[in-house]
Design a protein around this motif. Sequence first.
Motif, PDB file in Angstrom:
ATOM      1  N   LEU A  35       0.824  -1.215   0.000  1.00  0.00           N
ATOM      2  CA  LEU A  35       0.000   0.000   0.000  1.00  0.00           C
ATOM      3  C   LEU A  35       0.856   1.263   0.000  1.00  0.00           C
ATOM      4  N   THR A  36       1.948   1.258   0.743  1.00  0.00           N
ATOM      5  CA  THR A  36       2.812   2.441   0.747  1.00  0.00           C
ATOM      6  C   THR A  36       3.518   2.614  -0.596  1.00  0.00           C
ATOM      7  N   GLN A  37       3.791   1.498  -1.289  1.00  0.00           N
ATOM      8  CA  GLN A  37       4.431   1.575  -2.593  1.00  0.00           C
ATOM      9  C   GLN A  37       3.518   2.190  -3.656  1.00  0.00           C
ATOM     10  N   LEU A  38       2.204   2.136  -3.434  1.00  0.00           N
ATOM     11  CA  LEU A  38       1.288   2.743  -4.402  1.00  0.00           C
ATOM     12  C   LEU A  38       1.600   4.223  -4.611  1.00  0.00           C
ATOM     13  N   PHE A  39       2.019   4.900  -3.542  1.00  0.00           N
ATOM     14  CA  PHE A  39       2.316   6.334  -3.647  1.00  0.00           C
ATOM     15  C   PHE A  39       3.540   6.571  -4.527  1.00  0.00           C
ATOM     16  N   GLU A  40       4.542   5.723  -4.362  1.00  0.00           N
ATOM     17  CA  GLU A  40       5.747   5.846  -5.186  1.00  0.00           C
ATOM     18  C   GLU A  40       5.409   5.583  -6.651  1.00  0.00           C
ATOM     19  N   GLN A  41       4.566   4.602  -6.885  1.00  0.00           N
ATOM     20  CA  GLN A  41       4.186   4.273  -8.255  1.00  0.00           C
ATOM     21  C   GLN A  41       3.376   5.396  -8.902  1.00  0.00           C
ATOM     22  N   LEU A  42       2.469   5.979  -8.122  1.00  0.00           N
ATOM     23  CA  LEU A  42       1.676   7.094  -8.651  1.00  0.00           C
ATOM     24  C   LEU A  42       2.567   8.292  -8.976  1.00  0.00           C
ATOM     25  N   LYS A  43       3.551   8.522  -8.124  1.00  0.00           N
ATOM     26  CA  LYS A  43       4.457   9.653  -8.312  1.00  0.00           C
ATOM     27  C   LYS A  43       5.213   9.542  -9.637  1.00  0.00           C
ATOM     28  N   HIS A  44       5.550   8.305 -10.016  1.00  0.00           N
ATOM     29  CA  HIS A  44       6.341   8.094 -11.229  1.00  0.00           C
ATOM     30  C   HIS A  44       5.483   7.615 -12.409  1.00  0.00           C
ATOM     31  N   ASN A  45       4.160   7.700 -12.233  1.00  0.00           N
ATOM     32  CA  ASN A  45       3.234   7.309 -13.304  1.00  0.00           C
ATOM     33  C   ASN A  45       3.496   5.894 -13.828  1.00  0.00           C
ATOM     34  N   ARG A  46       3.766   4.983 -12.916  1.00  0.00           N
ATOM     35  CA  ARG A  46       3.987   3.585 -13.306  1.00  0.00           C
ATOM     36  C   ARG A  46       3.215   2.663 -12.355  1.00  0.00           C
ATOM     37  N   LEU A  47       1.930   2.880 -12.314  1.00  0.00           N
ATOM     38  CA  LEU A  47       1.068   2.126 -11.412  1.00  0.00           C
ATOM     39  C   LEU A  47       1.000   0.660 -11.845  1.00  0.00           C
ATOM     40  N   HIS A  64      -8.516   0.729   9.250  1.00  0.00           N
ATOM     41  CA  HIS A  64      -7.329   1.469   9.673  1.00  0.00           C
ATOM     42  C   HIS A  64      -6.398   1.699   8.487  1.00  0.00           C
ATOM     43  N   LEU A  65      -6.188   0.670   7.680  1.00  0.00           N
ATOM     44  CA  LEU A  65      -5.283   0.808   6.535  1.00  0.00           C
ATOM     45  C   LEU A  65      -5.834   1.781   5.494  1.00  0.00           C
ATOM     46  N   LEU A  66      -7.139   1.766   5.282  1.00  0.00           N
ATOM     47  CA  LEU A  66      -7.715   2.731   4.338  1.00  0.00           C
ATOM     48  C   LEU A  66      -7.601   4.155   4.874  1.00  0.00           C
ATOM     49  N   TYR A  67      -7.834   4.334   6.183  1.00  0.00           N
ATOM     50  CA  TYR A  67      -7.655   5.654   6.788  1.00  0.00           C
ATOM     51  C   TYR A  67      -6.195   6.096   6.646  1.00  0.00           C
ATOM     52  N   ALA A  68      -5.275   5.138   6.850  1.00  0.00           N
ATOM     53  CA  ALA A  68      -3.848   5.456   6.742  1.00  0.00           C
ATOM     54  C   ALA A  68      -3.502   5.921   5.332  1.00  0.00           C
ATOM     55  N   ILE A  69      -4.098   5.288   4.334  1.00  0.00           N
ATOM     56  CA  ILE A  69      -3.894   5.724   2.949  1.00  0.00           C
ATOM     57  C   ILE A  69      -4.352   7.169   2.781  1.00  0.00           C
ATOM     58  N   CYS A  70      -5.520   7.486   3.336  1.00  0.00           N
ATOM     59  CA  CYS A  70      -6.056   8.852   3.222  1.00  0.00           C
ATOM     60  C   CYS A  70      -5.126   9.875   3.861  1.00  0.00           C
ATOM     61  N   HIS A  71      -4.595   9.554   5.036  1.00  0.00           N
ATOM     62  CA  HIS A  71      -3.673  10.482   5.708  1.00  0.00           C
ATOM     63  C   HIS A  71      -2.371  10.630   4.926  1.00  0.00           C
ATOM     64  N   GLN A  72      -1.852   9.524   4.415  1.00  0.00           N
ATOM     65  CA  GLN A  72      -0.621   9.593   3.632  1.00  0.00           C
ATOM     66  C   GLN A  72      -0.851  10.387   2.353  1.00  0.00           C
ATOM     67  N   ALA A  73      -2.004  10.220   1.760  1.00  0.00           N
ATOM     68  CA  ALA A  73      -2.330  10.971   0.544  1.00  0.00           C
ATOM     69  C   ALA A  73      -2.356  12.467   0.812  1.00  0.00           C
ATOM     70  N   GLU A  74      -2.880  12.839   1.978  1.00  0.00           N
ATOM     71  CA  GLU A  74      -2.910  14.264   2.327  1.00  0.00           C
ATOM     72  C   GLU A  74      -1.494  14.814   2.462  1.00  0.00           C
ATOM     73  N   ILE A  75      -0.624  14.030   3.085  1.00  0.00           N
ATOM     74  CA  ILE A  75       0.766  14.446   3.265  1.00  0.00           C
ATOM     75  C   ILE A  75       1.464  14.612   1.917  1.00  0.00           C
ATOM     76  N   GLU A  76       1.210  13.651   1.017  1.00  0.00           N
ATOM     77  CA  GLU A  76       1.911  13.638  -0.257  1.00  0.00           C
ATOM     78  C   GLU A  76       1.158  14.392  -1.361  1.00  0.00           C
ATOM     79  N   LYS A  77       0.046  15.038  -0.956  1.00  0.00           N
ATOM     80  CA  LYS A  77      -0.748  15.826  -1.899  1.00  0.00           C
ATOM     81  C   LYS A  77      -1.217  14.990  -3.102  1.00  0.00           C
ATOM     82  N   VAL A  78      -1.718  13.799  -2.759  1.00  0.00           N
ATOM     83  CA  VAL A  78      -2.302  12.898  -3.748  1.00  0.00           C
ATOM     84  C   VAL A  78      -3.814  12.903  -3.537  1.00  0.00           C
ATOM     85  N   SER A 103      -6.851   9.933  -7.574  1.00  0.00           N
ATOM     86  CA  SER A 103      -5.699   9.046  -7.751  1.00  0.00           C
ATOM     87  C   SER A 103      -5.877   7.752  -6.971  1.00  0.00           C
ATOM     88  N   ILE A 104      -6.469   7.841  -5.766  1.00  0.00           N
ATOM     89  CA  ILE A 104      -6.718   6.654  -4.958  1.00  0.00           C
ATOM     90  C   ILE A 104      -8.161   6.682  -4.468  1.00  0.00           C
TER      91      ILE A 104
END
Length: 239
Positions: A35-47, A64-78, A103-104
Amino acid sequence: MGEVSSQLSLPVTIKETETFDSYVEGQNTQVCGHLTQLFEQLKHNRLEHWLNYIFSDQEVGKSHLLYAICHQAEIEKVSCIYLSFEEKADLTPEVLLGLEHYSIICLDDVQQLQDCADWQVALFDLINRVKEKNTGCLVMTGNQPAQLLPITLPDLLSRLSWGISFQLMSLTDEQRQQALIVRAELRGMNMSKDVAKFLVNHWQRDMSALINSLDLLDEKSLQQQRKLTIPFVKSILDI
């Protein structure tokens, strides 16, 4: 971003403590890393995985994991959106229109679409739009493997089986204790291993109930200016 439904926004029930850092992985290291790797993949447009499905029994940490994705997305402006199908009674299937522009897209409790033909069609159509647009990903959860979900629309069952699937494993008692200590620290509470062990052994078994007990313990410890000791916990929770 395109036309996005105005009915949907992140629910206020998502707590600031529901992050990747506060999630005790136990045997679930692989899914957390994925799940954390999804952000790296989105950043480089290679999902690599545009459709992701997570299943487990209740109270293992899917939300919890879905909420965590939402918080990480806010941090990374996704751009990210969350919806639990447990809330579908207050919504209409049209709420899924336009979500492919995020994006997610985090969709919780897919099993709640049992006997809801209109919602099943709407989810099927959303999955197709996300695949066609090819710029974002879906992360969905359910209480059992996709092929065993109580979904009556065969095409939707087929779509849910397209992506990568993970089963969340329950925490051991020792990991539950660690999770309690971590969550207590996030509230500014100092919980010893002995107190965490006592709670796991003598309070309700599921993590949700254990975590919720911290709210009351935190409130009462502040009111009474008491430390988190076993006698204090016993008196507050009436154990």
